[in-house]
Design an enzyme around this catalytic site. Structure first.
Site, short mmCIF file in Angstrom:
data_model
loop_
_atom_site.label_atom_id
_atom_site.label_comp_id
_atom_site.label_asym_id
_atom_site.label_seq_id
_atom_site.Cartn_x
_atom_site.Cartn_y
_atom_site.Cartn_z
N CYS A 1 0.82 -1.21 0.00
CA CYS A 1 0.00 0.00 0.00
C CYS A 1 0.86 1.26 0.00
O CYS A 1 0.35 2.35 -0.22
CB CYS A 1 -0.92 0.03 1.21
SG CYS A 1 -2.32 -1.07 1.05
N VAL A 2 2.13 1.11 0.32
CA VAL A 2 2.98 2.31 0.34
C VAL A 2 4.19 2.15 -0.59
O VAL A 2 4.53 1.03 -0.97
CB VAL A 2 3.51 2.65 1.76
CG1 VAL A 2 2.40 3.21 2.61
CG2 VAL A 2 4.17 1.46 2.40
#
Lengths: 157, 104
Positions: free
Chosen positions: B103-104
């Site tokens: 997600c990052v």
């Protein structure tokens, strides 16, 4: 990479000043940029702590009034509880390569995301442009924010 | 599924990521880059591609953008300029790696 019908632009409002109040908006803004989606971040009320020089290095988890923490309110109120919970959470995030807030703001800005502060909150808290981190792109009225968000999605956190 | 890229028959996922890194070569990278709107792979592009491959080799994980910056010494601004609109997704595809799932 977004498809024809995919989301092209997001404007994310961050209104809370706790660690758990700030991170979701940052992760969503960064994730938008990672997918080639235009991203605007609008910080209002205590959410502005995330972009003020004096506060952004010292954001904490709320251990009181946060039933999901599983800590009884009276224990959560003990001195050092919030600092303890914060350091635990930060360690977990570091393992996932989620950066600390100041670095995350810099990363989003470098990725092309825009960082704005809310004029009403700035006036209420008697802040000046100099009080904010260098990534700040501007101080906007609510009207400016809607203009900027036109044609995109608005997410309130 | 099978796909012919730059004259080579390779196995790819539905989204076009190579499934076997051994099938990758520089001509395939050039062709994939073109498909993604990057006309010419410059030295800067290769620096990113080589770091992704080297780091994946060492960790068996696709590095995050933060890691590309901190460990690969590639500024985030440059990464976005080199691979606009989805830098890590494009760069990993060109590098013959799998689609990033972080997600990052």
């Amino acid at each position: 990479m977004s498809t024809e019908e995919g989301i092209k632009k997001v404007s994310i409002i961050i209104s809370k000043g706790s660690l758990e109040g700030i991170y979701p908006g940052l992760i969503m803004a960064n994730g938008a940029r990672m997918k080639g989606i235009e991203a605007n971040l609008f910080f209002t009320f205590f959410g502005m702590d995330a972009i003020t020089k004096k506060k952004m290095h010292n954001i904490k988890v709320a251990t009181v009034g946060n039933p999901a923490m599983g800590i009884p309110t009276l224990i959560g109120a003990l001195p050092g509880m919030s600092a303890f919970a914060t350091s635990m959470m930060k360690k977990q995030m570091e393992e996932l390569d989620i950066p600390p807030i100041p670095e995350f703001i810099e990363m989003i800005s470098d990725a092309g995301g825009k960082i704005y502060a809310c004029l009403a909150s700035v006036e209420m808290f008697k802040l000046k442009k100099e009080d904010f981190c260098e990534q700040l792109d501007g101080i906007l009225t609510v009207g400016d924010f809607y203009d900027l968000s036109a044609g995109g999605e608005i997410i309130f956190t | 599924m099978e796909k012919v890229i730059a004259g080579y028959k390779v196995d790819v996922t539905e989204e076009g990521y190579l499934t076997d890194r051994k099938q990758w070569n520089k001509e395939i990278a050039q062709a994939l880059a073109k498909e993604l709107g990057i006309n010419e792979l410059t030295e800067g592009h290769w620096q990113v591609i080589e770091f992704l491959q080297k780091d994946f080799e060492a960790t068996e994980k696709i590095p995050t953008i933060r890691r590309v910056n901190k460990v690969g010494n590639i500024p985030t601004k440059d990464l976005y300029a080199l691979f606009p609109d989805g830098p890590l997704m494009k760069a990993t595809k060109i590098a013959g790696l799998s689609k990033p799932v972080s997600c990052v």
